[in-house]
Design a protein around this motif. Structure first.
Motif, PDB file in Angstrom:
ATOM      1  N   ILE A 141       0.810  -1.221   0.000  1.00  0.00           N
ATOM      2  CA  ILE A 141       0.000   0.000   0.000  1.00  0.00           C
ATOM      3  C   ILE A 141       0.847   1.276   0.000  1.00  0.00           C
ATOM      4  O   ILE A 141       0.301   2.369  -0.019  1.00  0.00           O
ATOM      5  N   ALA A 142       2.187   1.126   0.007  1.00  0.00           N
ATOM      6  CA  ALA A 142       3.068   2.290  -0.072  1.00  0.00           C
ATOM      7  C   ALA A 142       3.201   2.731  -1.525  1.00  0.00           C
ATOM      8  O   ALA A 142       2.835   2.009  -2.456  1.00  0.00           O
ATOM      9  N   SER A 143       3.742   3.932  -1.728  1.00  0.00           N
ATOM     10  CA  SER A 143       3.890   4.447  -3.089  1.00  0.00           C
ATOM     11  C   SER A 143       5.061   5.418  -3.150  1.00  0.00           C
ATOM     12  O   SER A 143       5.559   5.894  -2.121  1.00  0.00           O
ATOM     13  N   GLY A 144       5.501   5.713  -4.372  1.00  0.00           N
ATOM     14  CA  GLY A 144       6.529   6.719  -4.598  1.00  0.00           C
ATOM     15  C   GLY A 144       7.866   6.389  -3.954  1.00  0.00           C
ATOM     16  O   GLY A 144       8.257   5.227  -3.833  1.00  0.00           O
ATOM     17  N   LYS A 145       8.571   7.439  -3.538  1.00  0.00           N
ATOM     18  CA  LYS A 145       9.902   7.280  -2.937  1.00  0.00           C
ATOM     19  C   LYS A 145       9.854   6.422  -1.685  1.00  0.00           C
ATOM     20  O   LYS A 145      10.859   5.809  -1.316  1.00  0.00           O
ATOM     21  N   ALA A 146       8.702   6.401  -1.019  1.00  0.00           N
ATOM     22  CA  ALA A 146       8.592   5.649   0.235  1.00  0.00           C
ATOM     23  C   ALA A 146       8.826   4.159   0.026  1.00  0.00           C
ATOM     24  O   ALA A 146       9.279   3.473   0.945  1.00  0.00           O
ATOM     25  N   VAL A 147       8.534   3.637  -1.169  1.00  0.00           N
ATOM     26  CA  VAL A 147       8.744   2.206  -1.427  1.00  0.00           C
ATOM     27  C   VAL A 147      10.235   1.875  -1.356  1.00  0.00           C
ATOM     28  O   VAL A 147      10.647   0.926  -0.672  1.00  0.00           O
ATOM     29  N   THR A 148      11.040   2.663  -2.048  1.00  0.00           N
ATOM     30  CA  THR A 148      12.493   2.460  -2.000  1.00  0.00           C
ATOM     31  C   THR A 148      13.025   2.641  -0.582  1.00  0.00           C
ATOM     32  O   THR A 148      13.861   1.860  -0.101  1.00  0.00           O
ATOM     33  N   THR A 197       3.256   1.479  11.337  1.00  0.00           N
ATOM     34  CA  THR A 197       3.522   1.990   9.989  1.00  0.00           C
ATOM     35  C   THR A 197       2.386   1.648   9.038  1.00  0.00           C
ATOM     36  O   THR A 197       1.940   2.491   8.242  1.00  0.00           O
ATOM     37  N   TYR A 198       1.912   0.420   9.119  1.00  0.00           N
ATOM     38  CA  TYR A 198       0.812  -0.013   8.245  1.00  0.00           C
ATOM     39  C   TYR A 198      -0.452   0.810   8.516  1.00  0.00           C
ATOM     40  O   TYR A 198      -1.121   1.269   7.577  1.00  0.00           O
ATOM     41  N   ASN A 199      -0.751   1.025   9.779  1.00  0.00           N
ATOM     42  CA  ASN A 199      -1.932   1.822  10.128  1.00  0.00           C
ATOM     43  C   ASN A 199      -1.772   3.279   9.691  1.00  0.00           C
ATOM     44  O   ASN A 199      -2.729   3.905   9.231  1.00  0.00           O
ATOM     45  N   ALA A 200      -0.559   3.806   9.843  1.00  0.00           N
ATOM     46  CA  ALA A 200      -0.302   5.178   9.395  1.00  0.00           C
ATOM     47  C   ALA A 200      -0.475   5.297   7.884  1.00  0.00           C
ATOM     48  O   ALA A 200      -1.045   6.275   7.382  1.00  0.00           O
ATOM     49  N   LEU A 201       0.004   4.295   7.161  1.00  0.00           N
ATOM     50  CA  LEU A 201      -0.138   4.292   5.704  1.00  0.00           C
ATOM     51  C   LEU A 201      -1.601   4.246   5.283  1.00  0.00           C
ATOM     52  O   LEU A 201      -2.013   4.932   4.339  1.00  0.00           O
TER      53      LEU A 201
END
Length: 268
Positions: free
Chosen positions: A17-24, A64-68
């Motif tokens: 469920i992450a995206s963009g620069k956050a994935v790297t 982290t998952y809940n924040a995302l």
């Protein structure tokens, strides 16, 4: 270093469920053995030395998952995060701050519970600087420092004892508090012997069946806390609700809680 099946499962869920620069960024954090060792030891100190609940890699990933999830709901509702509102960065940059704040907020538990958020700040800073140097180019110095500052605000603010002002830090505060399902208190409960002061927190947390984060009806985020017994209300009213009330994200949240098969109480 060895990772537990639960931790690996949470990491896969986060990356989905992450995206963009956050994935790297997340991939590099998850692969860092030194950080893994610190998070493992934070859990050891919390559970075995101090008798608290989980403050290790699984908790930090659950937060982290809940924040995302909440971040994505706010972005879907076209809510601008603080870095974007200030004209410094985009939501992509805010997300980097949120995931680092969530994953590093309890590193100070390796030292002590008291004021651990300030120790987390100091322990996390070298990692934050290193990862941001890998993600941002040298000509993005202002943006990099802004992301660093918001990440540190998230860490210092997660105990709701220091006033925070950014939505990013507010998300980390609520995401930390939302990890209260009964599994988090299972190990310290099994290890503990005679009753002692503070056990009401574990007893209460042990009755929280699940926490559901979904799209709200009147506001962008709805949080539903279901419990097996009314003692779980202590966890809501003494721990979770005060964190939401302290957070700049409060105005975007609907909060419901109650014992299963009974009518839910609306707090927000």
């Amino acid at each position: 270093m060895e990772r537990s099946p639960k931790q690996l499962s949470m990491e896969r869920k986060i990356l989905r469920i992450a995206s963009g620069k956050a994935v790297t960024l997340l991939e590099r954090i998850f692969a860092d053995d030194e950080l893994q060792a610190m998070q493992d030891y934070a859990n050891y100190v919390s559970i075995k030395r101090l008798g608290f609940n989980d403050h290790g890699p699984v908790h930090m990933r659950t937060a982290t998952y809940n924040a995302l999830k909440m971040f994505n709901l706010l972005r879907e509702a076209n809510v601008k995060f603080t870095l974007e509102e200030e004209g410094i960065g985009a939501s992509d940059d805010s997300l980097c701050a949120v995931v680092m704040g969530s994953l590093f907020h309890d590193l100070g538990m390796t030292i002590t519970r008291s004021n651990h958020e300030f120790y987390s700040f100091q322990l996390a800073l070298p990692y934050i600087q290193r990862f941001l140097d890998e993600i941002y180019s040298p000509d993005q110095l202002l943006l990099k420092k802004a992301v660093q500052s918001v990440t540190l605000e998230s860490i210092i603010g997660h105990m709701a004892t220091t006033k925070i002002n950014s939505l990013e830090a507010g998300l980390v505060l609520i995401a930390d508090g939302s990890d209260m399902e009964k599994g988090r208190a299972r190990i310290p409960t099994l290890l503990s012997g005679d009753p002692k002061p503070g056990d009401i927190h574990r007893t209460s947390a042990g009755e929280i069946e699940n926490v559901i984060i979904c799209k709200g009806e009147e506001k962008p985020i709805k949080i539903i806390v279901k419990m097996n017994a009314s003692v779980g209300l202590f966890q809501i009213e003494e721990v979770f609700y005060p964190k939401i009330n302290f957070s700049p994200v409060k105005k975007y949240i609907e909060l419901y809680a109650g014992v299963k098969e009974r009518e839910l109480l609306k707090y927000l």
